[in-house]
Design an enzyme around this catalytic site. Sequence first.
Site, short mmCIF file in Angstrom:
data_model
loop_
_atom_site.label_atom_id
_atom_site.label_comp_id
_atom_site.label_asym_id
_atom_site.label_seq_id
_atom_site.Cartn_x
_atom_site.Cartn_y
_atom_site.Cartn_z
N ASP A 126 0.67 -1.21 -0.14
CA ASP A 126 -0.03 0.08 0.01
C ASP A 126 0.83 1.06 0.15
O ASP A 126 1.78 1.19 0.68
CB ASP A 126 -1.05 0.01 1.39
CG ASP A 126 -2.08 0.74 1.11
OD1 ASP A 126 -3.38 0.32 0.88
OD2 ASP A 126 -2.03 1.93 0.90
N ARG A 147 -20.13 4.58 5.46
CA ARG A 147 -20.55 4.85 4.27
C ARG A 147 -21.88 4.70 3.89
O ARG A 147 -22.42 3.62 3.92
CB ARG A 147 -19.69 4.31 3.13
CG ARG A 147 -18.24 5.06 3.10
CD ARG A 147 -17.14 4.28 2.40
NE ARG A 147 -16.73 2.99 2.86
CZ ARG A 147 -15.80 2.26 2.24
NH1 ARG A 147 -15.14 2.71 1.05
NH2 ARG A 147 -15.41 1.26 3.09
N THR A 173 -13.86 -3.96 -7.57
CA THR A 173 -14.76 -4.03 -8.38
C THR A 173 -14.79 -3.05 -9.42
O THR A 173 -14.82 -1.79 -9.29
CB THR A 173 -16.29 -3.84 -7.59
OG1 THR A 173 -16.18 -4.65 -6.37
CG2 THR A 173 -17.61 -3.75 -8.15
N LEU A 208 -17.02 -10.90 -0.40
CA LEU A 208 -17.32 -11.18 1.25
C LEU A 208 -18.03 -9.80 1.64
O LEU A 208 -18.24 -8.69 0.94
CB LEU A 208 -15.72 -11.20 1.73
CG LEU A 208 -14.79 -10.10 1.27
CD1 LEU A 208 -15.00 -8.71 1.85
CD2 LEU A 208 -13.34 -10.81 1.57
N ARG A 209 -18.67 -9.95 2.59
CA ARG A 209 -19.52 -8.97 3.33
C ARG A 209 -18.63 -8.48 4.73
O ARG A 209 -18.04 -9.19 5.37
CB ARG A 209 -20.77 -9.59 4.06
CG ARG A 209 -21.76 -9.89 2.96
CD ARG A 209 -22.88 -11.05 3.50
NE ARG A 209 -22.03 -12.18 4.27
CZ ARG A 209 -22.58 -13.04 4.94
NH1 ARG A 209 -23.79 -12.68 5.50
NH2 ARG A 209 -21.95 -14.00 5.46
N GLU A 210 -18.76 -7.21 4.84
CA GLU A 210 -18.10 -6.67 5.92
C GLU A 210 -18.80 -7.38 7.06
O GLU A 210 -19.90 -7.49 7.18
CB GLU A 210 -18.23 -5.18 6.04
CG GLU A 210 -17.59 -4.60 4.90
CD GLU A 210 -17.80 -2.72 4.98
OE1 GLU A 210 -18.07 -2.29 6.15
OE2 GLU A 210 -17.45 -2.30 4.00
N LYS A 213 -20.11 -9.70 -10.58
CA LYS A 213 -19.69 -8.84 -9.47
C LYS A 213 -21.17 -7.78 -9.28
O LYS A 213 -21.82 -7.65 -8.55
CB LYS A 213 -18.60 -8.28 -9.69
CG LYS A 213 -18.52 -7.12 -8.28
CD LYS A 213 -18.45 -7.94 -6.88
CE LYS A 213 -18.62 -6.97 -5.90
NZ LYS A 213 -18.40 -7.60 -4.53
N LYS A 254 -24.52 -1.44 9.08
CA LYS A 254 -24.96 -2.55 9.57
C LYS A 254 -24.10 -2.82 10.75
O LYS A 254 -22.95 -2.17 10.89
CB LYS A 254 -24.68 -3.89 8.55
CG LYS A 254 -23.40 -3.90 8.10
CD LYS A 254 -23.32 -4.98 6.99
CE LYS A 254 -22.01 -5.72 6.73
NZ LYS A 254 -22.07 -6.84 5.94
N CYS A 313 -20.82 -0.60 -0.91
CA CYS A 313 -20.74 -1.66 -2.08
C CYS A 313 -22.12 -1.44 -3.03
O CYS A 313 -22.21 -0.91 -3.88
CB CYS A 313 -20.52 -2.93 -1.62
SG CYS A 313 -19.06 -3.44 -0.98
C1 UGA Z 1 -22.21 -6.57 0.01
C2 UGA Z 1 -22.33 -8.11 -0.43
O1 UGA Z 1 -23.46 -8.65 0.65
C3 UGA Z 1 -21.22 -8.90 -0.50
O2 UGA Z 1 -21.57 -10.04 -1.17
C4 UGA Z 1 -20.07 -8.12 -1.51
O3 UGA Z 1 -18.97 -8.61 -1.66
C5 UGA Z 1 -19.92 -6.60 -0.85
O4 UGA Z 1 -21.18 -5.96 -0.87
C6 UGA Z 1 -19.23 -6.21 -1.81
O5 UGA Z 1 -19.58 -5.72 -3.07
O6 UGA Z 1 -17.78 -5.83 -1.48
P1 UGA Z 1 -21.78 -5.55 2.56
O7 UGA Z 1 -21.97 -4.17 1.93
O8 UGA Z 1 -20.44 -5.69 3.30
O9 UGA Z 1 -21.71 -6.68 1.35
O10 UGA Z 1 -22.93 -5.86 3.36
P2 UGA Z 1 -24.35 -6.57 3.25
O11 UGA Z 1 -24.22 -7.58 4.33
O12 UGA Z 1 -24.64 -7.02 2.02
O13 UGA Z 1 -25.20 -5.37 3.64
C7 UGA Z 1 -25.43 -4.32 2.67
C8 UGA Z 1 -26.64 -3.44 3.27
O14 UGA Z 1 -28.00 -4.09 2.89
C9 UGA Z 1 -26.67 -3.05 4.84
O15 UGA Z 1 -27.13 -1.69 5.07
C10 UGA Z 1 -27.56 -4.04 5.30
O16 UGA Z 1 -28.16 -3.68 6.62
C11 UGA Z 1 -28.83 -4.06 4.22
N1 UGA Z 1 -29.75 -5.31 4.25
C12 UGA Z 1 -29.05 -6.54 4.02
C13 UGA Z 1 -30.87 -5.36 4.41
O17 UGA Z 1 -31.39 -4.18 4.63
N2 UGA Z 1 -31.84 -6.25 4.49
C14 UGA Z 1 -31.19 -7.63 4.39
O18 UGA Z 1 -31.80 -8.56 4.34
C15 UGA Z 1 -29.71 -7.74 4.09
#
Ligand code: UGA
Length: 436
Positions: free
Chosen positions: A30, A333, A122, A153-155, A207, A326, A263
């Site tokens: 980095d 963000r 991405t 992956l999800r955070e 993606k 979340k 994302c």
């Molecule tokens: C998301 C995708 O789930 C990952 O697969 C992807 O790799 C990632 O983006 C990325 O592109 O890097 P992330 O943003 O970490 O992951 O979080 P999520 O768990 O997907 O949640 C995203 C948002 O949706 C949050 O605000 C969460 O509260 C909301 N959410 C999720 C809902 O409101 N309802 C649900 O049932 C699920």
Amino acid sequence: MKIAMVGSGYVGLVSGACFADFGHDVVCIDKDARKIEALHDGVMPIYEPGLDGLVESNVAAGRLSFTTNLAEGIEDAAAIFIAVGTPSRRGDGHADLTFVHEVAREVGENLSSEAVIVTKSTVPVGTGDEVERIIRDTGTPHRFAVVSNPEFLREGAAIGDFKRPDRIVIGAEDEFGQEVMREVYRPLYLNESPILFTSRRTSELIKYAGNAFLATKITFINEMADLCEKVGANVQDVARGIGMDNRIGAKFLNAGPGYGGSCFPKDTLALLKTAEDYDSPTRIVEAVVKTNESRKRAMGRKVLDALGGAEAARGKKAALLGLTFKPNTDDMRDSPSIAIAQTLGDAGVKVSAFDPEGMELAAPLMPEVDMCADPYAAIDSADVVVIVTEWDEFRALDLGRVIELAKQPVLVDLRNIYTPEDVRARGFTYASVGRV
Ligand code: UGA
């Protein structure tokens, strides 16, 4: 096998640490010297459960190291991953590829042996072609291939997602690229994680299509939640009822205040731009983006309603529990909490807040909000308590204490973590999402 990971942000660091844990020899690179220095001291630049331990053990085992020097870091690496940021370009929502292109050029100029260059960032369809052109233009004498390998992956659950993925997608145009990637992912292949080989452009689109589909699913259930409130139905039961159909699936059907994060908002916008550029409109995604954006302020108005309407709300106090987009992250963000705090502030409501990890990053985004040391300090003398993010510690609040501390026992649960009958029986006026 030696792997270089250029970009030690969220994706780069998690992927690098996990690859090292599989037994590969990984160098994370980095250009941010402070970040690399902190990593040398075992300090993580992000909050992600389990990451510090994983980094520590792999550094100790000699499989993971950090450097600011790209030429040194990529030396003899069989696979060089590009995992730098692709933020929304200011003004038009296109993914900003400046960093990706810069890294491609630097990699091309410093290649010391044959290598596969892998875009994990991405990136819009066609970026792999451009990366290949940039590297070729550096005149490198070494054989190389450019491959797409998006990250899913999800955070908050990143390590588990990386080690036990639903699938690995690899977009490679030739045998050399495929071979090296097979070797990179051999440990996961042995775990029987499916690997899908596609063309590079297809992989890049997978993606965006994946994230747009998930954002659509959430937005769909959020609209159903609004309808449930109008017709007197229960959105959680609706989600269960449709989710039991395998063709629909039960996941990502939790109604809430709208999706945020680094994302979905960025990737849906970038997909719209690609669709526009190729004159192939994606109307559904357009509607999802608009609907989700307006939902965040609508949630602020829902809190105002719980305070007796915009007029009555002036001068009252709202306590926000949870600010991050979340749980299990400090990421703010595009978090719905920002629009909610703004809507409340605009209506003259005083806002206090508590978040287990997000307050440091939240404070500059909502300067009027009083950040408190714990949930109960935020709740003290509040007229309404609002659950914005479903952190575990908010699932079992001491409701007796909440009633004592709050001025009014009003609870707005934007994540549906409480049972309406239970909290009403405790004396609360209770509103949630898609349930009456
Ligand atoms: C998301 C995708 O789930 C990952 O697969 C992807 O790799 C990632 O983006 C990325 O592109 O890097 P992330 O943003 O970490 O992951 O979080 P999520 O768990 O997907 O949640 C995203 C948002 O949706 C949050 O605000 C969460 O509260 C909301 N959410 C999720 C809902 O409101 N309802 C649900 O049932 C699920």
